[in-house]
Write a protein that holds these residues in place. Structure first.
Motif, short mmCIF file in Angstrom:
data_model
loop_
_atom_site.label_atom_id
_atom_site.label_comp_id
_atom_site.label_asym_id
_atom_site.label_seq_id
_atom_site.Cartn_x
_atom_site.Cartn_y
_atom_site.Cartn_z
N ALA A 191 -43.81 -34.24 44.99
CA ALA A 191 -44.04 -35.35 44.05
C ALA A 191 -43.72 -34.88 42.65
CB ALA A 191 -45.48 -35.85 44.13
N GLY A 192 -42.42 -34.76 42.35
CA GLY A 192 -41.99 -34.29 41.03
C GLY A 192 -42.27 -35.32 39.96
N ARG A 193 -42.62 -34.84 38.79
CA ARG A 193 -42.93 -35.72 37.67
C ARG A 193 -42.30 -35.20 36.38
NH1 ARG A 193 -44.37 -38.20 41.51
NH2 ARG A 193 -46.44 -39.09 41.98
N VAL A 194 -41.65 -36.10 35.65
CA VAL A 194 -41.20 -35.80 34.29
C VAL A 194 -41.89 -36.79 33.37
CG1 VAL A 194 -39.25 -35.66 32.69
CG2 VAL A 194 -38.94 -34.99 35.09
N ILE A 195 -42.58 -36.27 32.37
CA ILE A 195 -43.30 -37.12 31.42
C ILE A 195 -42.87 -36.72 30.01
CG2 ILE A 195 -45.55 -37.86 30.57
CD1 ILE A 195 -46.47 -36.70 33.49
N ASN A 196 -42.21 -37.64 29.33
CA ASN A 196 -41.71 -37.39 27.98
C ASN A 196 -42.65 -37.99 26.94
OD1 ASN A 196 -39.31 -36.15 28.95
ND2 ASN A 196 -38.41 -38.18 29.31
N ILE A 197 -42.60 -37.43 25.75
CA ILE A 197 -43.35 -38.00 24.63
C ILE A 197 -42.37 -38.71 23.72
CG2 ILE A 197 -44.89 -37.58 22.69
CD1 ILE A 197 -46.13 -37.04 25.42
N GLY A 198 -42.41 -40.05 23.76
CA GLY A 198 -41.62 -40.86 22.86
C GLY A 198 -42.43 -41.16 21.61
N ALA A 199 -42.25 -42.35 21.05
CA ALA A 199 -42.98 -42.70 19.83
C ALA A 199 -43.02 -44.20 19.65
CB ALA A 199 -42.34 -42.04 18.62
N GLY A 200 -44.20 -44.69 19.33
CA GLY A 200 -44.30 -46.10 18.99
C GLY A 200 -43.44 -46.44 17.79
N ALA A 201 -43.28 -45.48 16.88
CA ALA A 201 -42.50 -45.71 15.66
C ALA A 201 -41.02 -45.89 15.96
CB ALA A 201 -42.69 -44.54 14.70
N ALA A 202 -40.58 -45.57 17.17
CA ALA A 202 -39.17 -45.74 17.53
C ALA A 202 -38.87 -47.14 18.05
CB ALA A 202 -38.76 -44.70 18.57
N ILE A 203 -39.89 -47.95 18.23
CA ILE A 203 -39.67 -49.33 18.66
C ILE A 203 -39.12 -50.15 17.50
CG2 ILE A 203 -40.76 -51.42 19.58
CD1 ILE A 203 -40.59 -49.08 21.55
N LYS A 204 -39.71 -49.93 16.33
CA LYS A 204 -39.22 -50.58 15.11
C LYS A 204 -39.41 -49.59 13.98
CE LYS A 204 -38.97 -53.26 11.36
NZ LYS A 204 -39.20 -52.74 9.98
N ALA A 205 -38.33 -49.03 13.46
CA ALA A 205 -38.42 -47.97 12.47
C ALA A 205 -38.73 -48.52 11.09
CB ALA A 205 -37.13 -47.16 12.43
N GLY A 206 -39.70 -47.90 10.43
CA GLY A 206 -40.00 -48.24 9.04
C GLY A 206 -39.19 -47.39 8.09
N MET A 207 -39.35 -47.66 6.81
CA MET A 207 -38.65 -46.89 5.78
C MET A 207 -38.97 -45.40 5.92
SD MET A 207 -38.75 -47.27 1.62
CE MET A 207 -40.34 -46.48 1.41
N GLY A 208 -37.95 -44.58 5.83
CA GLY A 208 -38.13 -43.14 5.91
C GLY A 208 -38.24 -42.59 7.32
N MET A 209 -38.22 -43.49 8.30
CA MET A 209 -38.43 -43.08 9.68
C MET A 209 -37.13 -43.05 10.49
SD MET A 209 -41.73 -42.55 9.96
CE MET A 209 -42.28 -42.82 11.64
N GLY A 210 -35.99 -43.27 9.82
CA GLY A 210 -34.73 -43.42 10.54
C GLY A 210 -34.37 -42.26 11.43
N ALA A 211 -34.36 -41.05 10.89
CA ALA A 211 -33.93 -39.88 11.66
C ALA A 211 -34.88 -39.60 12.81
CB ALA A 211 -33.82 -38.67 10.75
N TYR A 212 -36.17 -39.67 12.53
CA TYR A 212 -37.17 -39.42 13.56
C TYR A 212 -37.10 -40.48 14.65
CZ TYR A 212 -41.79 -39.22 15.75
OH TYR A 212 -42.82 -39.18 16.66
N ALA A 213 -37.08 -41.76 14.24
CA ALA A 213 -37.08 -42.85 15.21
C ALA A 213 -35.82 -42.85 16.05
CB ALA A 213 -37.25 -44.18 14.49
N ALA A 214 -34.69 -42.52 15.45
CA ALA A 214 -33.44 -42.48 16.22
C ALA A 214 -33.52 -41.43 17.32
CB ALA A 214 -32.26 -42.18 15.29
#
Length: 226
Positions: free
Chosen positions: A123-146
């Motif tokens: 039962a292999g599992r891969v669990i990644n950590i994404g970001a809520g901020a990547a759903i809709k990027a705010g000012m200054g968040m472009g590089a991180y959110a992308a």
């Protein structure tokens, strides 16, 4: 039966919370990190520091150590990453490459190299950590959110790629995590609304469990304080 669990970025706040939860459940845990060593040991864990996860050779060598010590790989949790807040006009284009490397390339590299072992797991599992901020990027968040949006797309594409195998691939999308660094950076914020690392670790643990065997390709928001 104890599983072999790898947590990248395992020396950090969230990585330690996730690794500690797996260890408490009786799993054989490996923490892999770019830092040379953890601030505190985790009893029973295999700690491998000083690993650049964008380096395939170094990452492969680390995985060989894990397989030799723990007889395979069952769960891979990709916590390793970084953050920057920069506007495009006042920021550095190098930050875009750095975020891509830290947040996306690290996950893609170790996951690709771990896949042969994960597919051998019951039962292999891969669990990644994404970001809520990547759903809709705010000012200054472009590089991180992308870069985190890239993690989301990696999760979805790999889940389809592995359809028909025993491996599931999912991502957790936290809002602001309650860490000392975030508190220092945002001293006027309402910390009570931030997500506790242990609450995120609980979601990670669920996705790694047999109860989540039918879930794959999911991007799961984790937004309550906990």
């Amino acid at each position: 039966m104890a599983r072999s669990v790898i947590v990248t970025g395992g020396f950090g706040i969230l990585g330690t919370a996730a690794a500690s939860a797996f260890a408490a459940a009786g799993d054989r845990v490996t923490r892999i990190d770019f830092a040379a060593q953890a601030e505190a040991p985790l009893v029973g864990a295999l700690d491998i520091g000083g690993i650049d996860l964008t380096d395939a050779a170094a990452t492969g060598a680390a995985l060989e150590r894990v397989v030799a010590a723990h007889d395979g790989i069952d769960v891979l949790v990709n916590v390793a990453g970084g953050f920057t807040w920069e506007t495009l006009e006042g920021g550095s284009l190098a930050s875009w490459a750095r975020m891509q490397a830290m947040n996306l390339t690290t996950a893609a590299t170790i996951t690709q190299l771990a896949l042969p072992f994960l597919k051998r797991s019951a039962a292999g599992r891969v669990i990644n950590i994404g970001a809520g901020a990547a759903i809709k990027a705010g000012m200054g968040m472009g590089a991180y959110a992308a870069s985190k949006s890239g993690v989301h797309r990696l999760t979805e594409a790999l889940a389809e790629e592995l359809a028909g195998t025993g491996v599931t691939v999912n991502a957790v999308l936290p809002s602001i995590i309650d860490t000392p660094t975030n508190r220092a950076d945002m001293p006027d914020a309402d910390f009570a609304t931030w997500v506790q690392p242990e609450a995120i670790a609980d979601v990670i643990g669920f996705l790694a469990s047999d109860a989540a065997r039918a879930i794959t390709g999911a991007l799961i928001p984790v937004t309550r304080g906990g």
